[in-house]
Design a protein around this motif. Sequence first.
Motif, PDB file in Angstrom:
ATOM      1  N   ALA A   1       0.835  -1.204   0.000  1.00 30.29           N
ATOM      2  CA  ALA A   1       0.000   0.000   0.000  1.00 30.29           C
ATOM      3  C   ALA A   1       0.865   1.248   0.000  1.00 30.29           C
ATOM      4  N   TYR A   2       1.914   1.227   0.822  1.00 33.40           N
ATOM      5  CA  TYR A   2       2.775   2.407   0.899  1.00 33.40           C
ATOM      6  C   TYR A   2       3.527   2.631  -0.399  1.00 33.40           C
ATOM      7  N   VAL A   3       4.033   1.524  -0.973  1.00 32.60           N
ATOM      8  CA  VAL A   3       4.795   1.674  -2.216  1.00 32.60           C
ATOM      9  C   VAL A   3       3.879   2.171  -3.332  1.00 32.60           C
ATOM     10  N   LEU A   4       2.644   1.654  -3.349  1.00 30.73           N
ATOM     11  CA  LEU A   4       1.668   2.121  -4.338  1.00 30.73           C
ATOM     12  C   LEU A   4       1.453   3.627  -4.198  1.00 30.73           C
ATOM     13  N   ALA A   5       1.258   4.066  -2.962  1.00 29.36           N
ATOM     14  CA  ALA A   5       1.057   5.496  -2.724  1.00 29.36           C
ATOM     15  C   ALA A   5       2.289   6.281  -3.157  1.00 29.36           C
ATOM     16  N   LEU A   6       3.467   5.717  -2.863  1.00 23.80           N
ATOM     17  CA  LEU A   6       4.719   6.398  -3.188  1.00 23.80           C
ATOM     18  C   LEU A   6       4.858   6.589  -4.687  1.00 23.80           C
ATOM     19  N   VAL A   7       4.511   5.549  -5.434  1.00 29.21           N
ATOM     20  CA  VAL A   7       4.629   5.631  -6.897  1.00 29.21           C
ATOM     21  C   VAL A   7       3.707   6.722  -7.427  1.00 29.21           C
ATOM     22  N   VAL A   8       2.486   6.773  -6.887  1.00 29.25           N
ATOM     23  CA  VAL A   8       1.572   7.820  -7.330  1.00 29.25           C
ATOM     24  C   VAL A   8       2.131   9.197  -6.982  1.00 29.25           C
ATOM     25  N   LEU A   9       2.723   9.315  -5.790  1.00 29.15           N
ATOM     26  CA  LEU A   9       3.256  10.606  -5.362  1.00 29.15           C
ATOM     27  C   LEU A   9       4.381  11.072  -6.271  1.00 29.15           C
ATOM     28  N   LEU A  10       5.153  10.128  -6.824  1.00 24.49           N
ATOM     29  CA  LEU A  10       6.247  10.527  -7.700  1.00 24.49           C
ATOM     30  C   LEU A  10       5.710  11.273  -8.921  1.00 24.49           C
ATOM     31  N   PHE A  11       4.509  10.913  -9.345  1.00 29.30           N
ATOM     32  CA  PHE A  11       3.930  11.602 -10.495  1.00 29.30           C
ATOM     33  C   PHE A  11       3.060  12.779 -10.081  1.00 29.30           C
ATOM     34  N   ARG A  12       2.359  12.623  -8.973  1.00 29.79           N
ATOM     35  CA  ARG A  12       1.550  13.733  -8.471  1.00 29.79           C
ATOM     36  C   ARG A  12       1.895  13.956  -7.006  1.00 29.79           C
TER      37      ARG A  12
END
Lengths: 358, 309
Positions: free
Chosen positions: B285-296
């Motif tokens: 879950a955290y890594v998923l959120a992190l990946v999204v944060l890298l773009f937004r």
Amino acid sequence: MLYRENGQFKTTYAADQQIFTIAQDKWFVLGIVAFAFLAVPMLADEYMFRAILIPFLILSLAALGVNLLVGYCGQITLGAGAFMAVGAYAAYNFLIRIDGMPLIGALLLGGLTSAGMGILFGIPSLRVRGLYLAVATLAAQFFCDWAFLRIKWFTNDSSSGSVSVSDLSVFGWVIDSPAEKYLFCLGFIVVFAVIAKNMTRATIGRQWMAIRDMDVAAEVIGIRPMYAKLSAFAVSSFFVGVAGALWGFVHLGSWEPAAFSVDRSFQLLFMVIIGGLGSILGSFVGAAFIVILPIFLNQFLPALGGLLGLHISTAAVSHAELIIFGSLIVFFLIVEPHGLARLWAIAKEKLRLWPFPH
Amino acid sequence: MGFFIETLIGGLMAGMLYSLVALGFVLIFKSSGVFNFAQGAMVLFAALAMARFSEWANAALGGNSLFLANLIAFVGAGATMWLVAWVVERFVLRKLVNQEGATLLMVTLGITYVLEGVGQTIFGSEIYNIDVGMPKEPVMMFENLFEGGILINKEDFIAALIAALLVGLLTLFFQKTPVGRALRAVADDHQAALSIGIPLNRIWVIVWLVAGVVALVAGIIWGSKLGVQFSLATVALRALPVVILGGLTSVPGAIVGGLIIGVGEKLSEVYIGPMVGGGIEIWFAYVLALVVLLFRPQGLFGEKIINRV
């Protein structure tokens, strides 16, 4: 009266730029270090070493690392516990997998591995800021918790990720009594504190502080944000990793991933915020506060209950500890949001003028 | 196919529950800029209050009416959360206006300890049950569409409905009532809100109360599923990736983020988990959120962060 710099003239630039420009400060700190090296090993008993002094020293080293990142570079991290775990397990692997690896070598290599992880998990900081970053660093924490529990290679195929280290020795000096362990940690702490202090005074530290204060502005005046942020992550993780390795090797002896859980990360962040962000002294004060307070409450509350003729059950004591610990944190943050180190700085300012008001 | 959809639906329902906790974070952050780590402790505290009040009320009523006992307990727990909100505002927040985000974050961690300690001192530290009469048995659906049909937990379904209802009510409250309008004004700009006579302190109490009620509902649902125990407080850690994925300042973000994280967790655990040894839910879950944060960097729906020199 005592604390005044009148008459202490500097005739060279070098003298003007030394760490402690006021002679009293210098002698005071040297005195404390000498006291810690010479007198404490004779005065303290085994319980003091095991329960208070060694944890305090190691956690101040970790807090120092966190403070470099959070206090000096302004990147909030909630994943410090993970880097302690990386340091501890990496040092363990270096020690057992390479024949004849010296203890200090293993500890430092553990720190370096942790620095590498720090750079990896610091990459998001180039785009993500503030509280988003704080939560994002939790990814490192949970990933490491999982990795050391599930990937058996890291833990030398032991079940449940628990490993142990015995027979610590440096150049023939066998470290087994608590006093020796204490001196070993103290040596590390002093060296690293001097390094940290000098780093924050040098180019790299100034770059970190510029990034902390306003990263866009820092970029405009020619500071490379990528280099500054990632170096802060690397140095901080190195410190934290070495602290983690010491925590596992010297303090615990045998440990499992739970020793470096998310609670540890919160604890480290507490230390730097209560102690004082952006202050070397603050890391020590904060660590002392967080280490000693629970022990004090644990001893004091039953005694108080006994004095009042009440019998307090252990469950009630542990709940009361939580309440008092939490309220004290809230209290200190309200009275001095800049940390205990600021109180010390204010006291010094007052002392310089005393007994005159201005 | 049936299994995939079953996992998907399970994920969506779990995600709805994460959204509930995430909603508490967002409400408080939006209106006061406080990243409230104590939300998990509030869920625990509210659930403990609910469980014990219900037990006591039931005993006082002689065990005649479970519904009445639960109603009394709900009102009682709500009042308790109001008290918590008032105390937090009066003794903590009011003194920390204009402090940095990190300091406020740490304060809420302090509040977490206090809430955990107080909750367990008053209400006890065993495992309690909340019985609000939720049906437990699973039902089969779409048996004619897929082979073997899809197994759905009725309890999860009702919980998801309640969560959706609560979100709808909150949206109405924020958009249509004067208090909601004041709350949105405060969220937009503290000073401007003050200057037109909105009492900031009272608004904060209301926001913490709303977050407390949300925590209460989340606590009832989680508590009736898993039992009320100390581990309920860690639910906050599961909801954090939801908050940053959706955006710290966005209510719809909390909902959509919750659904994405819920589905992502379940699917990853089922399809990727076995390859790497399982147990990857929480960091995935955290890594998923992190990946999204890298773009937004501001999350999916968060306000765009503008940096000015």
